[in-house]
Structures are given as structure tokens and as C-alpha cells.
Write an enzyme that holds these catalytic residues in place. Structure first.
Site, PDB file in Angstrom:
ATOM      1  CD  GLU A  82       4.160   1.460   6.911  1.00 41.06           C
ATOM      2  OE1 GLU A  82       4.800   1.978   7.848  1.00 41.06           O
ATOM      3  OE2 GLU A  82       3.857   2.088   5.874  1.00 41.06           O
TER       4      GLU A  82
ATOM      5  CG  ASP B 199      -0.263   0.107   2.532  1.00 45.13           C
ATOM      6  OD1 ASP B 199       0.752  -0.591   2.729  1.00 45.13           O
ATOM      7  OD2 ASP B 199      -0.718   0.888   3.392  1.00 45.13           O
TER       8      ASP B 199
END
Length: 451
Positions: A153, A91
Site C-alpha cells: 500500500e 507494509d
């Protein structure tokens, strides 16, 4: 063996870079609820890459409530060899306005020895480094590997702790490599051994029941925006050090970080003094830092001659290693309530939180890693601190307290602009990182890094 592996990395590097560019093209922004299909697409591409690289088993796990898809790939260990857990995340941060980028943020391009694009450094390069190490061994690494690629994250890894707890037995390893940090300088390998934590809040100041004419009532009736500005100014003393009581100052890694270099890397304007006291390294790695990230108030273009009744700000408090996010939140709230000017109404709402962490960089795994990285880079490893919070490090340490953890860079140097406009990856250091991890697996396989 080192020369053979060096040639192997150079042979597979073009293909790895092509796959990295394909990953960058996917706008996998975890903070955007509407990007869920892109997160799934990126997870599927990542899983496919490791499956094609020879993984014995590859899965996309979606078994934690409200969690994003997590990729798990497994390469079983040869007899008598250790297992290494490799981590990265797919991500990325929002790109912001595309017009602020030199080129579209999700269209990777190379220039000046760098690869540009959102996620190029943070942290799709981490995925690519792990992939390179596996391909350098033609899909048959000399140790067992468990590859964990998460997808949240950039929003604080909220479900990672539950994931590690649920799959603890499948993730157990003799060493953990977390490829999501920055190097200290181009060509100089670094292990991040201390990490600051985070305690953020939104503070709201209210002075009036509603807006009032600034000419008729100004001079006696207080406006909330001025009160908020005065309150925020109390976060620092006259030297620029954080003035919130009850926070911790830590011991700093021994690194010479010249002020002149820091000013260039941080883009500080000429004549503007730096905040705080102590060395630069102490200020950004070992001491707390308070930053006002945003203020809700009338826009200049829309302003009227009105006393503002309510104003809000988001405050980010970075915590020194050894501090505690919960107690720091309490200390920040207490400070804001106690320093409110003239008894105005103050409401503090805690938001983001992350625990700081300290890693002991000693032992056979670290010895093996220092040899591998020195061989790859041609320079000794430097132990550095991390000014930003990386919550997942503390999560891994809590789940596997006896396992050596390496926090490494996948080629992200101080000029990589992670989270910012024109994020980029230094390609020469990316190659160094690929070789370093490849050599590390060989070191661990030979028993040089066994615990």
C-alpha cells in the site's frame, strides 16, 4: 450482548497489543527492494496470527507479477449470515534517519497513552483491530469473514487491481471494511467518505549546455535554478490557491475544522498564514493542492560560483474528489510548459498517480456501522474527507461496485504522525476501534445491515 462483547474485547486486548508490537518490530518497508525478506517475514507472521485465531483457511499469495506477498484468511459464514471483507496492510513507510526518532523506529514502546513505532498507526493497527474482533468471538465470528492484508500500500498498491480481478470470486462480500484512515479527533469516530487523488511529476529545467562562471557570464546567461524557482512559483496564485487550469473543486463534507486547531495539528509556525481560500476542510479535502517535495540542485556546502545549467524538482498535485488523475497529469504538464520563463527548456515526467474517490455513506450497512461505532465510542460518527490519496479504495470500488465500503480508523488520530518521525497510536481510541468493529459484526449478523 454489547456489554459481553465489551468485556471480551478488554480480555483479549493485552494479547492483541503484544502481537501488534511483534509486527512493528519487523521493518517491512515495501519501498526498499532489499527488505523483501522482511516483507515475507511480516506476511508469514500475519498469516500465522489469523490461522491461530481460527481461520478455516489461510494463505500467502504471491501470484501477481512484481507483487508483494498478500495474506488471505477465510472464516466461513454461519448459515444465512452475510460475509464481510476486512482489509489492512502490513507494509510501512521508510523510517528515515533513526537519530530523528525519540527511540528506535522499530522498537515499540508505550508512553502517555500512546504506542510508538513505525507502522503502529499506519497500518499494522488495522491488522490488530481485525484480529481483535475475531478473537472477541473466540475465533467464531457471527458473520463470514475474508481478511485481506496486502504488502504494497505504501508504494501505491500497484498490483492490487490485478489481485482483486484474479480473486474476485473469493473476495466477494456483502460489506467491505478498509481500516487504513485517520479519525477526526480523539474519541470521535469517523468514516472517510471522500479521498483526494494524486498526480505527481518531475520537472527538469535546462538553460545552459554546461556550468559557467557566475561572475563572467552572470547577468546575461540564465541559470536553471532561478528559472526553476520562478516556474514553481506559478503553481499558486496570490492567495495560495492552485493556479493550474483544468482541475476540479469538489463538494466538501460538512465538518467544522477550526483554523486554530488545524494550525496546531499541522505544526504551522506563528505568524505564517495558511494557503488558499475557503474553509480549512474545503482546502484540505475538496480542493487541489500543489506541493514541491524536493529539488535537485547543488548543495550549499558544495556550491561554487557557477551558473547552474540544469535543475529538477518533484511536484505533488493532490486532486479533488471527482477529478481524474490522467487529465490532471496533462493539465500539470501543460501548465509547466506554458509558464516556463524566457523559453527555457522544460521536460516533465509523470511519476505517481492515484484516482480520487467519493463514497456514498448511506444505506443499511452504514446505518449498522453508525450504531456500532456510536456504541463503542460514546459519540456519533463524523463523515470526513481524506486529504491524502488512498488508491486501493478506488480499486475496491471498481472491483465491487455494488458493495458498501467503510473506510475507518484503527485508532490513528490527528496526532499519530503517520509517515513521520515518532509515529504513534492512541491506545484508548485503538480499544474503541476494536470494540466498534466487534459490534459491527454483530449488527451485520443480526440482519441490521443487510442490503
Amino acid at each position: 450482548m454489547s456489554d459481553d462483547l465489551r468485556q471480551a474485547v478488554r480480555r483479549i486486548l493485552p494479547g492483541v497489543l503484544a502481537d501488534l508490537k511483534a509486527l512493528i518490530r519487523i521493518p517491512s518497508v515495501s519501498a526498499d527492494p532489499g527488505a523483501a525478506p522482511e516483507l515475507r517475514r511480516c506476511a508469514e507472521m500475519t498469516a500465522g496470527l489469523f490461522a491461530a485465531a481460527g481461520a478455516h483457511e489461510t494463505q500467502i499469495l504471491d501470484d501477481i507479477e512484481d507483487g508483494r506477498p498478500t495474506v488471505l484468511a477465510h472464516f466461513p459464514p454461519p448459515a444465512g449470515r452475510p460475509t464481510v471483507l476486512l482489509y489492512a496492510h502490513y507494509d510501512v513507510q521508510p523510517a528515515g534517519a533513526p537519530s530523528t526518532w525519540t527511540n528506535p523506529p522499530f522498537e515499540p514502546y508505550e508512553t502517555g497513552g500512546r504506542l510508538y513505532g513505525r507502522g503502529s498507526a499506519d497500518d499494522k493497527a488495522g491488522i490488530a483491530v481485525h484480529l481483535a474482533a475475531i478473537r472477541a468471538y473466540d475465533g467464531r465470528p457471527p458473520v463470514g469473514l475474508t481478511v485481506l492484508i496486502e504488502g504494497e500500500e505504501e508504494i501505491g498498491s500497484p498490483s492490487l487491481g490485478a489481485f482483486l480481478d484474479r480473486h474476485r470470486d473469493r473476495l466477494a462480500a456483502d460489506a467491505i471494511v478498509l481500516a487504513d484512515s485517520e479519525s477526526f479527533a480523539v474519541g470521535v469516530p469517523a468514516f472517510t467518505t471522500t479521498l483526494r487523488g494524486l498526480a505527481a511529476c518531475v520537472v527538469e529545467v535546462r538553460t545552459l549546455e554546461h556550468g559557467a562562471h557566475s561572475g563572467t557570464y552572470g547577468g546575461a546567461a540564465p541559470d536553471a535554478l532561478t528559472a526553476l524557482c520562478r516556474l514553481l512559483a506559478t503553481l499558486h496564485d496570490d492567495h495560495g490557491d492552485v493556479a493550474v487550469d483544468g482541475l476540479v473543486t469538489a463538494r466538501c463534507p460538512t465538518v467544522d475544522y477550526p483554523e486554530e486547531r488545524f494550525r496546531v495539528e499541522a505544526a504551522v509556525l506563528d505568524g505564517v498564514p495558511l494557503l488558499g481560500s475557503g474553509t480549512v476542510a474545503e482546502r484540505i479535502w475538496a480542493k487541489p493542492a500543489a506541493t514541491v517535495l524536493a529539488i535537485d540542485a547543488p548543495l550549499v556546502a558544495n556550491a561554487s560560483n557557477t551558473l547552474t545549467p540544469v535543475a529538477r524538482a518533484k511536484v505533488s498535485l493532490r486532486l479533488a474528489p471527482g477529478d481524474n488523475a490522467s487529465s490532471a497529469h496533462a493539465a500539470l504538464a501543460r501548465h509547466l510548459h506554458e509558464h516556463a520563463p524566457r523559453g527555457v527548456r522544460v521536460e516533465v515526467t509523470a511519476t505517481d498517480s492515484a484516482q480520487p474517490h467519493v463514497i456514498d455513506p448511506r444505506g443499511p450497512v452504514y446505518d449498522a456501522a453508525r450504531r456500532a461505532y456510536r456504541d463503542a465510542y460514546g459519540n456519533d460518527v463524523v463523515d470526513i474527507g481524506g486529504g491524502g490519496a488512498i488508491p486501493f479504495v478506488a480499486e475496491f470500488a471498481a472491483a465491487f461496485p455494488k458493495t458498501a465500503i467503510l473506510v475507518t480508523s484503527a485508532g490513528a488520530d490527528p496526532a499519530c504522525r503517520a509517515h513521520g518521525t515518532d509515529e504513534n497510536l492512541h491506545l484508548a481510541d485503538f480499544e474503541h476501534a476494536c470494540l466498534a468493529e466487534t459490534l459491527l459484526l454483530n449488527e451485520l449478523a443480526s440482519g441490521q445491515g443487510s442490503r
